[in-house]
Design an enzyme around this catalytic site. Sequence first.
Site, mmCIF file in Angstrom:
data_model
loop_
_atom_site.group_PDB
_atom_site.id
_atom_site.type_symbol
_atom_site.label_atom_id
_atom_site.label_comp_id
_atom_site.label_asym_id
_atom_site.label_seq_id
_atom_site.Cartn_x
_atom_site.Cartn_y
_atom_site.Cartn_z
ATOM 1 N N HIS A 97 36.855 42.328 -13.509
ATOM 2 C CA HIS A 97 37.241 41.266 -12.581
ATOM 3 C C HIS A 97 37.958 41.898 -11.402
ATOM 4 O O HIS A 97 38.682 42.866 -11.570
ATOM 5 C CB HIS A 97 38.178 40.272 -13.283
ATOM 6 C CG HIS A 97 38.294 38.969 -12.567
ATOM 7 N ND1 HIS A 97 39.151 38.796 -11.514
ATOM 8 C CD2 HIS A 97 37.630 37.802 -12.737
ATOM 9 C CE1 HIS A 97 39.015 37.552 -11.079
ATOM 10 N NE2 HIS A 97 38.111 36.934 -11.788
ATOM 11 N N ASP A 149 33.752 34.467 -18.410
ATOM 12 C CA ASP A 149 32.342 34.183 -18.648
ATOM 13 C C ASP A 149 31.801 34.811 -19.915
ATOM 14 O O ASP A 149 30.667 34.546 -20.311
ATOM 15 C CB ASP A 149 31.505 34.668 -17.462
ATOM 16 C CG ASP A 149 31.761 33.813 -16.245
ATOM 17 O OD1 ASP A 149 31.956 32.608 -16.436
ATOM 18 O OD2 ASP A 149 31.771 34.344 -15.133
HETATM 19 N N1 ACO Z 1 30.361 47.270 -16.409
HETATM 20 C C1 ACO Z 1 30.438 48.602 -16.170
HETATM 21 N N2 ACO Z 1 31.170 49.154 -15.171
HETATM 22 C C2 ACO Z 1 31.863 48.301 -14.386
HETATM 23 C C3 ACO Z 1 31.830 46.903 -14.577
HETATM 24 C C4 ACO Z 1 31.059 46.390 -15.647
HETATM 25 N N3 ACO Z 1 30.986 45.082 -15.879
HETATM 26 N N4 ACO Z 1 32.606 46.294 -13.650
HETATM 27 C C5 ACO Z 1 33.111 47.276 -12.890
HETATM 28 N N5 ACO Z 1 32.664 48.488 -13.332
HETATM 29 C C6 ACO Z 1 33.029 49.810 -12.779
HETATM 30 C C7 ACO Z 1 32.307 50.062 -11.470
HETATM 31 O O1 ACO Z 1 31.077 50.732 -11.669
HETATM 32 C C8 ACO Z 1 33.314 50.877 -10.701
HETATM 33 O O2 ACO Z 1 33.227 52.211 -11.174
HETATM 34 P P1 ACO Z 1 33.547 53.447 -10.165
HETATM 35 O O3 ACO Z 1 34.978 53.278 -9.768
HETATM 36 O O4 ACO Z 1 33.296 54.644 -11.008
HETATM 37 O O5 ACO Z 1 32.590 53.283 -9.009
HETATM 38 C C9 ACO Z 1 34.667 50.312 -11.147
HETATM 39 O O6 ACO Z 1 34.424 49.743 -12.465
HETATM 40 C C10 ACO Z 1 35.222 49.240 -10.236
HETATM 41 O O7 ACO Z 1 34.218 48.259 -10.037
HETATM 42 P P2 ACO Z 1 33.994 47.455 -8.685
HETATM 43 O O8 ACO Z 1 32.621 46.889 -8.671
HETATM 44 O O9 ACO Z 1 34.418 48.307 -7.532
HETATM 45 O O10 ACO Z 1 35.063 46.295 -8.858
HETATM 46 P P3 ACO Z 1 35.050 44.924 -8.113
HETATM 47 O O11 ACO Z 1 36.440 44.435 -8.176
HETATM 48 O O12 ACO Z 1 34.404 45.071 -6.768
HETATM 49 O O13 ACO Z 1 34.069 44.039 -9.004
HETATM 50 C C11 ACO Z 1 33.205 42.498 -10.561
HETATM 51 C C12 ACO Z 1 34.469 43.064 -9.884
HETATM 52 C C13 ACO Z 1 32.163 42.093 -9.521
HETATM 53 C C14 ACO Z 1 33.573 41.243 -11.365
HETATM 54 C C15 ACO Z 1 32.616 43.591 -11.505
HETATM 55 O O14 ACO Z 1 33.565 43.947 -12.491
HETATM 56 C C16 ACO Z 1 31.311 43.151 -12.174
HETATM 57 O O15 ACO Z 1 30.245 43.307 -11.583
HETATM 58 N N6 ACO Z 1 31.386 42.598 -13.428
HETATM 59 C C17 ACO Z 1 30.217 42.089 -14.087
HETATM 60 C C18 ACO Z 1 29.880 40.700 -13.535
HETATM 61 C C19 ACO Z 1 30.847 39.629 -14.006
HETATM 62 O O16 ACO Z 1 31.153 39.517 -15.175
HETATM 63 N N7 ACO Z 1 31.307 38.805 -13.044
HETATM 64 C C20 ACO Z 1 32.179 37.662 -13.341
HETATM 65 C C21 ACO Z 1 33.442 37.728 -12.599
HETATM 66 S S1 ACO Z 1 34.489 36.443 -13.126
HETATM 67 C C22 ACO Z 1 34.017 35.087 -12.263
HETATM 68 O O17 ACO Z 1 33.448 35.111 -11.204
HETATM 69 C C23 ACO Z 1 34.362 33.811 -12.842
#
Ligand code: ACO
Length: 430
Positions: free
Chosen positions: A306, A364
Site C-alpha cells: 500500500h 482487498d
Molecule cells: N508484490 C511484490 N512486490 C511489490 C508489491 C507487491 N504487491 N507492491 C510493491 N512491491 C515492491 C515494488 O516492486 C517496489 O520494489 P523496488 O523498490 O525494488 O522497486 C517496492 O515494493 C515499492 O513499490 P511501489 O510500487 O513503488 O509502491 P507504491 O506505493 O507506488 O505502490 C501499490 C503501492 C500500488 C498498492 C503496490 O503495492 C501494488 O501494486 N500492490 C498490489 C496491488 C494492490 O493490492 N492494490 C490495492 C491497494 S489498496 C486499495 O486501493 C484499496
Amino acid sequence: MSNKTATLTIGNESWDFNVLPGTVGPEVVDIGSLYAKTGRFTYDQGFTSTAACESKICYIDGDAGILEYRGYPIEQLAEQSDFLEVCYLLLYGELPTAAQKADFDHRVTYHTMVHEQMSRFFTGFRRDAHPMAIMVASVGALSAFYHDSTDIADPHQRMVASLRMIAKIPTLAAMAFKYHVGQPFVYPLNSLDYSANFLRMCFAVPCEEYKVNPVLARAMDRIFILHAEHEQNASTSTVRLAGSSGANPFACIAAGCACLWGPAHGGANEAALNMLQQIGTADRIPEYVAKAKDKNDPFRLMGFGHRVYKNYDPRAKIMQKTCHEVLAELGIQDDPLLEVAMELEKIALHDEYFIEKKLYPNVDFYSGIILKAMGFPTTMFTVLFAVARTVGWIAQWKEMIEDPGQRIGRPRQLYTGQTRRDYIPVSKRR
Ligand code: ACO
C-alpha cells in the site's frame, strides 16, 4: 499557525516558507508562494510528499496502521456503527443523535429509486459489458436526470445531490449486476436497511421469496464501512480535481469511479481473487512468491502493499474476521481460496523481501473471498467498492467546494520535451 519556517536555499539565495501543523500527523511546508518567490516548481511524481489540500475528514498513520474517520478509529466504527451512521459522520463531522440518525436514514432511503428512464439507458450496453463500465457511464448519466441538484453554489442542492448519490449508487450497482447476469431489475424496498436492501436488489428474483440473511447483511455493511473513506487516494484526488473546475457532483463521482477501476487501486480486490484462483493450491505459493520477487517479472502479489500503510492495513484485520464469520454462516468449510490466502499471508509476512519493503496484506486481500462466498462474481468487486466509497468522495467534494480558499486544481510539470523548432511542410520532411 506555528511560527516555524523552513528555509530553501538554491545557490546563493534563500527563501523562508511557513511550516503548518495539523492536529495530528506530519507538519507541511506551505510552498504555495514558491513559484512567485523563486521561479521554481517542486517535483513530486506520484505525490508521495505532497499535501494537495487541508481536510478534516480522515486521518491515516500508515506506519502505525491507524485509520480514523473524523477521529473515530475504524475498528470501533466497524464493530459498533452502521454504514448510514458512518455516512452521516463523514458528511456532517459528528455522530448523529438518535433523532438525527432516523431523519438521515429517512432522507437517504427516500432517494433510493432511480428515474425509470435509467433502465432504458442500461439496455444500451452489451450483456457482457464489465459492470464498472456500466457504473462509470450510469453514474455520469445521473447529471442528465437530476438537473435540480447540479447547482454547486447552492448548499441545499449540494446536500440533495450528496444524498441522491449515496442512495442511488447501490440501486445502480444492483442494476449493473442484474443486467450482467441477465435477470430483471429489482426495485429497492425501503423498509430494509441500506445493506440488506442492496443484497435484496442483487439476489432477489421475482419468482421467489427472498429473505435477507442478517449475518451477510451485517458483513456487507461492514465492508461498506471499511471502504467508505481513505483521505486523498487516487480516486478521491480525481474527484477533487474534477470538482475543482466546478463540474457537477455526478460527473465528479463518475470520474472517481473511472479512477477506482484500475488494478493498482479499487480493481485490486478483483485481481487478488483472480490471483488466488490462479495459484489454486498452497503448494504453488512459493512459485508465485518467487515471481513477485523477480525484478524481471511484472507479477505482483495482489492485495499486498500500500502506498500509505507500511504496516498491517487495519481494515485487513477486520476483513479477515468477517471472512471467517461469512464462511461459517454459509457452511463453507475448508474453502481452498481461504486456505491459499492464509498460507500466502503467513509466508509473505515471514519473507525477507516483503518484510524489508514493508508489504502487508491490504483491505482487498480478504474482501474478494467474502464477496465470492456471498455470490458476487469478481467483476462486481470494484463496483461494491465504488458503492462504499461514494460517501467519502462526496464528503471530500463538499469539503472542497465549501472551502472559501478553493481554486481550480492545476499541477505544473518538469518539461523535458523538444525546445522551440519551426514547422516543416510535409513535402520537405524526410
Ligand atoms: N508484490 C511484490 N512486490 C511489490 C508489491 C507487491 N504487491 N507492491 C510493491 N512491491 C515492491 C515494488 O516492486 C517496489 O520494489 P523496488 O523498490 O525494488 O522497486 C517496492 O515494493 C515499492 O513499490 P511501489 O510500487 O513503488 O509502491 P507504491 O506505493 O507506488 O505502490 C501499490 C503501492 C500500488 C498498492 C503496490 O503495492 C501494488 O501494486 N500492490 C498490489 C496491488 C494492490 O493490492 N492494490 C490495492 C491497494 S489498496 C486499495 O486501493 C484499496
